[in-house]
Design a protein around this motif. Structure first.
Motif, PDB file in Angstrom:
ATOM      1  N   THR A  54       0.848  -1.184   0.000  1.00  0.00           N
ATOM      2  CA  THR A  54       0.000   0.000   0.000  1.00  0.00           C
ATOM      3  C   THR A  54       0.888   1.240   0.000  1.00  0.00           C
ATOM      4  N   VAL A  55       0.342   2.305  -0.518  1.00  0.00           N
ATOM      5  CA  VAL A  55       1.001   3.600  -0.451  1.00  0.00           C
ATOM      6  C   VAL A  55       0.186   4.472   0.485  1.00  0.00           C
ATOM      7  N   ALA A  56       0.860   5.364   1.164  1.00  0.00           N
ATOM      8  CA  ALA A  56       0.189   6.177   2.179  1.00  0.00           C
ATOM      9  C   ALA A  56      -0.828   7.138   1.581  1.00  0.00           C
ATOM     10  N   HIS A  57      -0.581   7.592   0.389  1.00  0.00           N
ATOM     11  CA  HIS A  57      -1.542   8.471  -0.281  1.00  0.00           C
ATOM     12  C   HIS A  57      -1.682   7.992  -1.719  1.00  0.00           C
ATOM     13  N   ALA A  58      -2.868   8.158  -2.263  1.00  0.00           N
ATOM     14  CA  ALA A  58      -3.132   7.671  -3.621  1.00  0.00           C
ATOM     15  C   ALA A  58      -3.557   8.831  -4.510  1.00  0.00           C
ATOM     16  N   ASP A  59      -3.284   8.669  -5.798  1.00  0.00           N
ATOM     17  CA  ASP A  59      -3.708   9.684  -6.760  1.00  0.00           C
ATOM     18  C   ASP A  59      -5.227   9.691  -6.911  1.00  0.00           C
ATOM     19  N   ASP A  60      -5.798   8.503  -6.924  1.00  0.00           N
ATOM     20  CA  ASP A  60      -7.239   8.364  -7.089  1.00  0.00           C
ATOM     21  C   ASP A  60      -7.816   7.726  -5.835  1.00  0.00           C
ATOM     22  N   GLU A  61      -9.004   8.111  -5.493  1.00  0.00           N
ATOM     23  CA  GLU A  61      -9.668   7.566  -4.308  1.00  0.00           C
ATOM     24  C   GLU A  61      -9.697   6.044  -4.356  1.00  0.00           C
ATOM     25  N   GLY A  62      -9.193   5.414  -3.327  1.00  0.00           N
ATOM     26  CA  GLY A  62      -9.282   3.961  -3.211  1.00  0.00           C
ATOM     27  C   GLY A  62      -8.235   3.182  -3.982  1.00  0.00           C
ATOM     28  N   GLU A  63      -7.316   3.840  -4.665  1.00  0.00           N
ATOM     29  CA  GLU A  63      -6.308   3.112  -5.439  1.00  0.00           C
ATOM     30  C   GLU A  63      -4.939   3.222  -4.772  1.00  0.00           C
ATOM     31  N   ASN A  64      -4.852   2.789  -3.524  1.00  0.00           N
ATOM     32  CA  ASN A  64      -3.570   2.878  -2.842  1.00  0.00           C
ATOM     33  C   ASN A  64      -2.885   1.517  -2.701  1.00  0.00           C
ATOM     34  N   LEU A  65      -3.405   0.506  -3.358  1.00  0.00           N
ATOM     35  CA  LEU A  65      -2.794  -0.823  -3.349  1.00  0.00           C
ATOM     36  C   LEU A  65      -2.012  -0.998  -4.646  1.00  0.00           C
ATOM     37  N   ARG A  66      -0.767  -1.437  -4.527  1.00  0.00           N
ATOM     38  CA  ARG A  66       0.090  -1.597  -5.698  1.00  0.00           C
ATOM     39  C   ARG A  66       0.604  -3.028  -5.790  1.00  0.00           C
ATOM     40  N   TRP A  67       0.866  -3.443  -7.016  1.00  0.00           N
ATOM     41  CA  TRP A  67       1.397  -4.781  -7.273  1.00  0.00           C
ATOM     42  C   TRP A  67       2.645  -4.624  -8.111  1.00  0.00           C
ATOM     43  N   LYS A  68       3.773  -5.016  -7.579  1.00  0.00           N
ATOM     44  CA  LYS A  68       5.034  -4.978  -8.311  1.00  0.00           C
ATOM     45  C   LYS A  68       5.346  -6.401  -8.738  1.00  0.00           C
ATOM     46  N   ARG A  69       5.307  -6.617 -10.043  1.00  0.00           N
ATOM     47  CA  ARG A  69       5.552  -7.949 -10.587  1.00  0.00           C
ATOM     48  C   ARG A  69       7.044  -8.202 -10.740  1.00  0.00           C
ATOM     49  N   PRO A  70       7.430  -9.452 -11.022  1.00  0.00           N
ATOM     50  CA  PRO A  70       8.857  -9.751 -11.192  1.00  0.00           C
ATOM     51  C   PRO A  70       9.486  -8.858 -12.253  1.00  0.00           C
ATOM     52  N   ALA A  71      10.780  -8.622 -12.103  1.00  0.00           N
ATOM     53  CA  ALA A  71      11.499  -7.715 -13.005  1.00  0.00           C
ATOM     54  C   ALA A  71      11.362  -8.121 -14.463  1.00  0.00           C
ATOM     55  N   ALA A  72      11.211  -9.405 -14.743  1.00  0.00           N
ATOM     56  CA  ALA A  72      11.110  -9.879 -16.128  1.00  0.00           C
ATOM     57  C   ALA A  72       9.774  -9.518 -16.768  1.00  0.00           C
ATOM     58  N   ALA A  73       8.764  -9.237 -15.954  1.00  0.00           N
ATOM     59  CA  ALA A  73       7.439  -8.923 -16.490  1.00  0.00           C
ATOM     60  C   ALA A  73       7.401  -7.484 -17.002  1.00  0.00           C
ATOM     61  N   GLN A  74       6.585  -7.232 -18.012  1.00  0.00           N
ATOM     62  CA  GLN A  74       6.402  -5.874 -18.492  1.00  0.00           C
ATOM     63  C   GLN A  74       5.490  -5.136 -17.524  1.00  0.00           C
ATOM     64  N   ASP A  75       5.515  -3.818 -17.576  1.00  0.00           N
ATOM     65  CA  ASP A  75       4.697  -2.977 -16.695  1.00  0.00           C
ATOM     66  C   ASP A  75       4.799  -3.444 -15.244  1.00  0.00           C
ATOM     67  N   PRO A  76       5.970  -3.269 -14.612  1.00  0.00           N
ATOM     68  CA  PRO A  76       6.192  -3.816 -13.293  1.00  0.00           C
ATOM     69  C   PRO A  76       5.329  -3.255 -12.168  1.00  0.00           C
ATOM     70  N   LEU A  77       4.684  -2.096 -12.360  1.00  0.00           N
ATOM     71  CA  LEU A  77       3.874  -1.556 -11.286  1.00  0.00           C
ATOM     72  C   LEU A  77       2.427  -1.427 -11.751  1.00  0.00           C
ATOM     73  N   VAL A  78       1.522  -2.071 -11.076  1.00  0.00           N
ATOM     74  CA  VAL A  78       0.112  -2.097 -11.437  1.00  0.00           C
ATOM     75  C   VAL A  78      -0.698  -1.585 -10.253  1.00  0.00           C
ATOM     76  N   ARG A  79      -1.684  -0.754 -10.516  1.00  0.00           N
ATOM     77  CA  ARG A  79      -2.566  -0.280  -9.464  1.00  0.00           C
ATOM     78  C   ARG A  79      -3.731  -1.249  -9.307  1.00  0.00           C
ATOM     79  N   LEU A  80      -4.061  -1.559  -8.086  1.00  0.00           N
ATOM     80  CA  LEU A  80      -5.170  -2.465  -7.820  1.00  0.00           C
ATOM     81  C   LEU A  80      -6.260  -1.705  -7.095  1.00  0.00           C
ATOM     82  N   ARG A  81      -7.479  -2.025  -7.390  1.00  0.00           N
ATOM     83  CA  ARG A  81      -8.603  -1.415  -6.690  1.00  0.00           C
ATOM     84  C   ARG A  81      -9.381  -2.524  -6.024  1.00  0.00           C
ATOM     85  N   LEU A  82      -9.573  -2.399  -4.716  1.00  0.00           N
ATOM     86  CA  LEU A  82     -10.381  -3.376  -3.986  1.00  0.00           C
ATOM     87  C   LEU A  82     -11.809  -2.908  -3.991  1.00  0.00           C
ATOM     88  N   SER A  83     -12.736  -3.807  -4.296  1.00  0.00           N
ATOM     89  CA  SER A  83     -14.135  -3.401  -4.295  1.00  0.00           C
ATOM     90  C   SER A  83     -14.917  -4.242  -3.327  1.00  0.00           C
TER      91      SER A  83
END
Length: 173
Positions: A144-173
């Protein structure tokens, strides 16, 4: 009360990928000697971070701060934020936790395990990630990040270095 921990059983189950580890505060103290602050070798414990924050406060010699037997990290963080602002707090904490330190022997042990496993950690540092990377172990990090750009999108997923787009925003609903 002494408790016998079945360390060998836990280690065997961990190597088989059958154990989820929950790592709490103090994991970065593994390998430290009693009383060793070793700022250049180890990351500080929560109480040590609280002391570092308190020393930065203009009135840290004030009776209020001296009255705390053991400074509380959340109280000191909040006070620091009130005095200097949230960005200054983030910058300070980033400076504390981003420095390179001695390898944590427990994290090195975990990185050598070949079976997939899950670790849930309350720690702020990236020592385990660095140990896994050094061992060539692909790993995912959800944080999690302490502050988010968008409401409710403070969960992040960092995939393995070999994967493309290593940082993905997750939204819990």
């Amino acid at each position: 009360m002494d408790i016998d921990v079945p360390a060998q059983l836990i280690a065997d189950q961990l190597r088989r990928g059958r154990v989820t580890l929950f790592l709490g505060p103090g994991m970065n103290a593994i390998g430290r000697s009693a009383g060793d602050t070793g700022e250049h070798l180890f990351l500080p414990l929560g109480s040590e971070v609280a002391n570092l924050l308190a020393k930065e406060m203009p009135d840290h010699e004030d009776d209020l701060f001296r009255s705390f037997e053991r400074p509380d990290l959340s109280r000191m963080s909040r006070s620091f934020e009130i005095y200097f602002g949230r960005e200054a707090l983030y910058d300070f904490l980033n400076g504390v936790f981003s420095r390179r330190t001695r390898e944590n022997p427990f994290y090195t042990y975990l990185a050598d395990i070949q079976a997939p496993f899950l670790v849930v950690s309350t720690n702020y540092d990236d020592q385990l990630e660095r140990a896994l990377t050094a061992a060539g172990r692909p790993h995912h990090v959800i944080f999690t990040v302490a502050h988010a750009d968008d409401e409710g999108e403070n969960l992040r997923w960092k995939r393995p270095a070999a994967a493309q787009d290593p940082l993905v925003r997750l939204r819990l609903s």
